[in-house]
Design an enzyme around this catalytic site. Structure first.
Site, PDB file in Angstrom:
ATOM      1  CG  HIS A 217      -1.766   0.935   1.544  1.00 12.23           C
ATOM      2  ND1 HIS A 217      -3.303   1.211   0.490  1.00 12.23           N
ATOM      3  CD2 HIS A 217      -1.621   2.344   2.265  1.00 12.23           C
ATOM      4  CE1 HIS A 217      -3.869   2.247   1.166  1.00 12.23           C
ATOM      5  NE2 HIS A 217      -3.252   2.710   1.926  1.00 12.23           N
ATOM      6  CG  HIS A 280     -11.032   3.438   2.685  1.00 11.83           C
ATOM      7  ND1 HIS A 280      -9.836   3.635   2.402  1.00 11.83           N
ATOM      8  CD2 HIS A 280     -11.459   3.403   3.149  1.00 11.83           C
ATOM      9  CE1 HIS A 280      -9.337   4.048   3.941  1.00 11.83           C
ATOM     10  NE2 HIS A 280     -10.631   3.342   4.706  1.00 11.83           N
TER      11      HIS A 280
END
Lengths: 945, 257
Positions: A217, A280
């Site tokens: 990430h 998300h």
């Protein structure tokens, strides 16, 4: 402890309850006739009866519409034969409810102090015959998400206390690290060598820091990997594709690219724009409302943390879900139903975005079964800042580290490593601490005050606290100097957090500033003036080390060079074999009306008005072209235009392109098509390609599988090829990998999904064009070449087919065509323009017609073809790229044709006042005749919730 | 001539202050955007201004109910300043959240101590937040000075709690200033023309002096012609429908200075 229950007076309709009645009926439980919702407040304090009465009458209860009870709500006395069920739903311990802070503030205003805690809950009074199973289904499918809530079975005696925390330094053996932190073998080797050289074991905080900083990430190791595809070796995929095109194009208006939290371009010489889109996904799968809310909250902080801080001025949202009519009985265990995910995500994004006062003007919603357990939630924010503040700031040794905004709790611990992992059936249970409930007002206050601090030049650098919390933000900011942080100075929501939890917490609404010491007092005073938390938690050093202290103990001491450059590059094998799905073999129907209605009513194409209207798309007063356009303000606009500086004529166009269906045939052409689509939208509303910047968001499956990685490489290559010719640089991007779900031994991977978001600068917003037909008698031009390209199309989807002839892009032709068309729109020669995408000519002409309230008469015979296509249905529904339908007034035709000389185009029909769409096929026969009402109804009906 | 000074109150969650300031500036006023803390801490004086505005937003998150917490804050901490401001001839405009605040604070209508509120805002009948454009008609019999000379308006609403609910048939100290209508101006309409299910199709109200006016739709979002949702069909006017409201307020305040 006091308990107050507040309900609407009986004679007033309960809108929240009535919405639930519809949802319950959708579950297949028709016996429920009414639901009423009661708000419950538990106040942990000793109040006199007079004080409690004051609190109720002056704060908790609206005297006109509501009534209240101390203690339990009395069981309603129904008419004979009706049953009432009462269900109380409360938040789990540890979940922070933002309303609690507001109530405490409001009680103080009323002069009521000494409040220990507030808890809110809801009671649902459900009327109707229900058996235990049905009631359980209503609770589990609609009212309760066990991740954050529970049904209250008996009165809780007290508020649970947080555990105390006693400091002990935790040193770990490297061998323990593999299990706990998920390091790869190479990473472990590097870490082990580093600490051997230091002659000591790492602390847990050090390993956490490395795990966060080296996570997929944060560092995008797959995109930076050395990838072998066939005979080619690509050393760093992103540098050789997405970033390379920007470097080669070298546009002077690109002010800051791939260097900051968002990419920045010049708007008008005075102002600059920055743009970022994030995903998300995993949190939204588990808790759609909170997950999506924190998604929007997070991406808004990106522009705020870009350069020296930009004002967020527009949001975009793109969602991918499984179809809302997915059968409940086929739902895997632990997975929320797509309808609930859709509704929850929409509500989360709207509640957070609306409260921040940022208009949501652009987006898309797509559906595919394979998003069932892995929905995709893309949130993007556009920011505006003075041009001279565009470059990233730089702190000096001695500058203070100031943490501003929300307090730190146990929220979202391990969100980053969680985001880079596969979801399993157990994820819902184990990932409890990864879910956060955002508080948009804290973020709004933070935005308001930060922009004032920026304008007073009170800080030298800013960044957001996002994934990885302080560990990422501090580690990144301090990389060039070194930094020392005192973790016990971080303001906490509650006691009991260990130093490592403080360090990696992903509590929302926090930003990090580097503040020159001489500005500190003014900055802290400014924040205090609007009640926003700001605390000095450390200082930048000149030592290039990351040093963390807790109660005087050194708990982390890492070399910045190792932290940021010590990650060994990974090497991966990729393969690519072109799939060859079979081509369709059904015959062309004589009448294509039903097919058109079916496509208009498909989940992907149908109206998303239900979503759009629940976003405030007018706040900030800047909209020029809204998401809904046309005679009744309900047609599907191609792209949004805003005027970011209210007293200027310049504008920004925001568009997006996404088509995962094409990726099943070839991810290269999927990526090319997504770029073409985003650019088409910009052209369709009156923009041009002079100053257009792109963002990439790759959502992919498990890239450790060579074929999935091969698909990623192909898509990235297309990004380079297309953007080079279109001269549209990428300025930022993000990837989310490992989007797959294991269920009963089967792996469900999401379709390769690339979202391309585009912003285009428009010199004069008064030249905007909307897609609705304007005037009967006008000529309809088809601009661009139609091919036999039905692969991945909506038309084949309604036949449950994929096909093989995926739409390709010829960017040389596309660019020439778009450049010319933008000259025509700038001259005011185009009355309406719509880009051709899903459903091709058929859908586009239908949408233009019903949006404009005007009919159309269309012939397929003149359609310019790039190859022989003998079928009416293929011509009508082909999804070939770089095509537009353009409405031109008869008096403008000559000039229009002059400008478009040499471009493939043809007159295919006329706008009529008939209220009917009529289409004639290759042999002159009528193949479609539908009223506008019928077309529009088919398009609007599916999501009229 | 001295310039009219407008004070726009900001509180946590206020989010329409910038465009409201723009509207007043276009109308010729000097505008200050002032945080409610600055008024409470006496760093800014309401009495230096002729117009007070409570703009749209979600003050304090609209937690408990929309506008409630700011309403209490104004009533308890700035009650006297606001009373003095009104008594000395000041104008007050509340937009969207501002209407919710003014009603719940007992400022519109003015409630003397102990008197119970008889008008409020509740959740929309649709159960949804509604962002849509609405047709409005000015009540000619209303004393509202903000709407003088205006007959019809086309403005956007954007709210989840915009439904006017009353507990009495007549209100003392209050007049209906603005109705929701259909395109033709008929006041007897339902959803979506009346987007919230407001009683009597009430979209805006004012006090008996006409100097305190509040409405759910957003006039500050229709200042320029290109804000109209159909300007690409119908052509753009120089000013949007909302502009006259700001112009009226500033002109009136200038005359009475």
């Amino acid at each position: 402890m006091h308990k107050v229950e507040v309900s609407l007076k009986k004679h007033l309709p309960d809108a929240r309850g009535l919405g639930l009645v519809r949802d319950i009926h959708d579950l297949g439980i028709p016996s429920v006739s009414n639901v009423r919702v009661v708000d419950i407040y538990r106040v942990d304090a000793e109040l006199t009866p007079e004080a409690l009465e004051l609190v109720c009458r002056r704060l908790l209860v609206d005297p006109v519409t509501q009534e209240y009870w101390h203690g339990q709500y009395p069981r309603p006395e129904g008419e004979a034969g009706t049953e009432h069920h009462s269900v109380e739903v409360a938040y789990n311990a540890g979940v922070t409810d933002p309303i609690e802070d507001t109530i405490i503030k409001a009680l103080k205003d009323l002069g009521v102090v000494d409040i220990r805690a507030i808890k809110t809950a809801k009671r649902y009074l459900i009327e109707g015959q229900l058996n235990a199973l049905e009631l359980e289904a209503i609770c589990s499918k609609l009212l309760v998400n066990p991740i954050i809530q529970h049904v209250v079975r008996e009165e809780p005696v007290a508020f649970p206390e947080n555990p105390r925390y006693e400091f002990t330094l935790k040193e770990l053996d490297i061998t323990q690290a593999e299990q706990q932190f998920g390091f790869s073998k190479d990473e472990l080797k590097a870490i082990s060598a580093y600490f051997q050289k230091q002659g000591r074991n790492p602390t847990d905080a050090e390993l956490e820091t490395l795990a966060q900083t080296w996570s997929e990430h944060c560092v995008h190791k797959t995109f930076k990997a050395k990838i072998k595809l066939g005979e080619t070796i690509i050393d760093n995929l992103i540098k050789n594709t997405i970033m390379k095109v920007t470097e080669e194009l070298n546009k002077p208006w690109c002010l800051s690219v791939f260097a900051d939290n968002a990419g920045v371009i010049d708007l008008d010489g005075r102002w600059a724009l920055c743009f970022k889109v994030e995903t998300h996904n995993h949190p939204s799968a588990i808790e759609p409302y909170g997950g999506a809310a924190t998604g929007i909250g997070g991406v808004v902080r990106d522009p705020l943390g870009t350069g020296l801080g930009a004002k967020p001025i527009l949001n975009t949202d793109v969602f991918c879900f499984a179809p809302p009519d997915f059968p409940y009985e086929k739902l895997p265990k632990g997975v929320l139903h797509p309808r609930r995910i859709f509704k929850g995500v929409r509500a989360g994004v709207a509640d957070y975005g609306n409260r921040l006062g940022i208009p949501t003007l652009n987006g898309a919603v797509l559906f595919d079964d394979r998003y069932l357990a892995n929905p995709l939630v893309f949130c993007g924010t556009l920011g505006l800042l003075p041009k001279e503040l565009a470059p990233r700031g730089q702190q000096q040794p001695g500058d203070l580290v100031v943490l501003v905004g929300g307090k730190t709790g146990r929220d979202g611990i391990h969100g980053v490593t969680f985001a880079s992992e596969q979801l399993t059936e157990e994820s819902s249970a184990s990932s409890y601490s990864s879910v956060q409930i955002g508080n948009p007002i804290v973020e709004k206050k933070l935005i308001d005050i930060l922009l004032q601090a920026r304008d007073r030049q009170l800080y030298s650098r800013i960044t957001d606290c996002g994934g990885g919390g302080l560990s990422s933000a501090v580690g990144e900011m301090g990389a060039s100097t070194g930094v020392r942080v005192y973790l016990d100075k971080v303001p906490l929501k509650y006691a009991g957090l260990s130093y490592t939890e403080i360090w990696v917490s992903e509590s929302q609404e926090r930003m990090l500033l580097a503040v020159p010491p001489e500005c500190a007092t003014e900055l802290l005073d400014l924040f205090a003036s609007e009640d926003v938390e700001a605390v000095v938690i450390g200082e930048f050093t000149g030592e290039r080390r990351l040093e963390l202290l807790y109660q005087g103990n050194l708990v982390c001491d890492l070399d910045m060079e190792f932290l940021h450059d010590g990650l060994p590059q990974i090497e991966r094998e990729a393969v690519w074999t072109q799939p060859r799905p079979s081509e369709p073999d059904f015959t062309c129907p004589q009448d294509l009306g039903e097919a058109l209605l079916q496509i208009l009513g498909s989940w992907n194409v149908c109206s998303k008005e239900w979503v759009i209207r629940q976003y405030d798309h007018e706040v900030q007063g800047a909209s020029v072209l809204k998401p809904l356009v046309g005679k009744d303000n309900d047609g599907p606009g191609d792209a949004a235009i805003i005027r970011p500086v209210l007293n200027s004529e310049g504008g920004v166009i925001v568009a997006c392109g996404i088509n995962p269906r094409y990726g099943e045939i070839d991810p290269y052409w999927m990526a090319a098509s997504a770029i073409d689509e985003a650019l088409r939208q910009i052209i369709a509303v009156g923009g041009n390609l002079t100053k257009v910047a792109l963002l990439d968001n790759f959502c992919w499956g498990n890239v450790q599988q060579p074929d999935i990685l091969g698909a990623l490489v192909r898509a990235a290559q297309a990004c380079y090829d297309m953007a080079t010719i279109y001269e549209t640089p990428f300025i930022s991007g993000k990837d989310s990998l490992y989007n797959e779900f294991e269920y009963e031994g089967k792996v469900i991977s999401i379709p390769h999904t690339l979202l391309i978001s585009a912003i285009g600068v428009m010199e004069d917003v008064n030249r905007a064009v909307s897609m609705d037909f304007k005037q009967a008698g006008d000529i309809i031009y088809l601009v661009g070449t139609t091919q036999n390209e039905l692969g991945g199309s909506e038309y084949l989807r309604i036949h449950s087919l994929i096909g093989n002839s995926v739409p390709r892009v010829n960017p040389h032709h596309g660019k020439e065509l778009m450049d010319r068309l933008s000259v025509a729109t700038a001259k005011g020669l185009v009355r309406a323009c719509h880009d051709l995408s899903e459903g091709g000519i058929g859908v586009a002409v239908a949408e233009m017609a019903f949006a404009g309230g005007l009919g159309a008469l269309v012939h397929l015979k003149p359609v310019p073809l790039g190859e022989p296509v003998a079928r009416d249905d293929f011509i009508l529904f082909s999804e070939s790229n770089s095509r537009f339908l353009v409405e031109v007034a008869p008096e403008s035709e000559d000039e229009f044709l002059e400008i478009m000389k040499g471009i493939s185009l043809a007159t295919i029909g006329q706008v009529t006042g008939s209220g009917v769409l009529e289409i004639y096929g290759l042999n002159g026969q009528r193949i479609l005749h539908k009223s506008l009402g019928e077309l529009k109804e088919a398009w609007q009906k599916p999501i009229r919730w | 001539m001295a310039k009219v000074r407008t004070l726009i109150i900001r509180a946590p969650g206020t989010n329409c202050d910038a465009e409201t300031a723009f509207a007043f500036q276009q109308a010729g006023a000097i505008v200050s955007r002032v945080h409610v803390n600055q008024l409470i801490r006496r760093q800014e004086q309401l009495s230096n201004h002729q117009i007070l505005v409570i703009p749209g937003g979600f003050t304090y998150g609209d937690d408990i109910s929309a506008g409630k917490v700011l309403a209490n804050e104004l009533r308890l901490k700035l009650g006297e300043d606001i009373r003095n401001f009104i008594d000395s001839g000041g104008l007050i405009l509340g937009i969207c959240n501002g209407l919710q605040v003014l009603v719940k604070a007992g400022i519109l209508p003015r409630l003397s101590n102990g008197k119970e509120q008889t008008i409020t805002l509740a959740a929309n009948d649709s159960g949804k937040f509604e962002c849509r454009w609405v047709y409005l008609k000015v009540n000619e019999d209303s004393p509202c000075l903000f709407t003088k000379g205006i007959d019809r308006l086309y403005l956007p609403v954007a709210n989840g709690e915009g439904k006017v609910v009353t507990s009495a048939d007549t209100f003392s100290g209050l007049s209906i200033a603005l109705y929701y209508t259909d395109e033709q101006g008929n006041t007897n309409v339902g959803y979506p023309h009346n987007p919230s299910g407001s009683e009597k199709n009430i979209a805006g109200i004012c006090d008996t002096s006409g100097r305190i006016f509040a409405l759910m739709p957003h006039p500050e979002r229709h200042i320029r012609g290109t804000q109209h949702p159909r300007w690409t069909r119908e052509g753009a006017k120089k000013y949007g429908d909302g502009f006259q409201i700001f112009l009226n307020a500033v002109r009136w305040a200038a005359k009475s200075m």
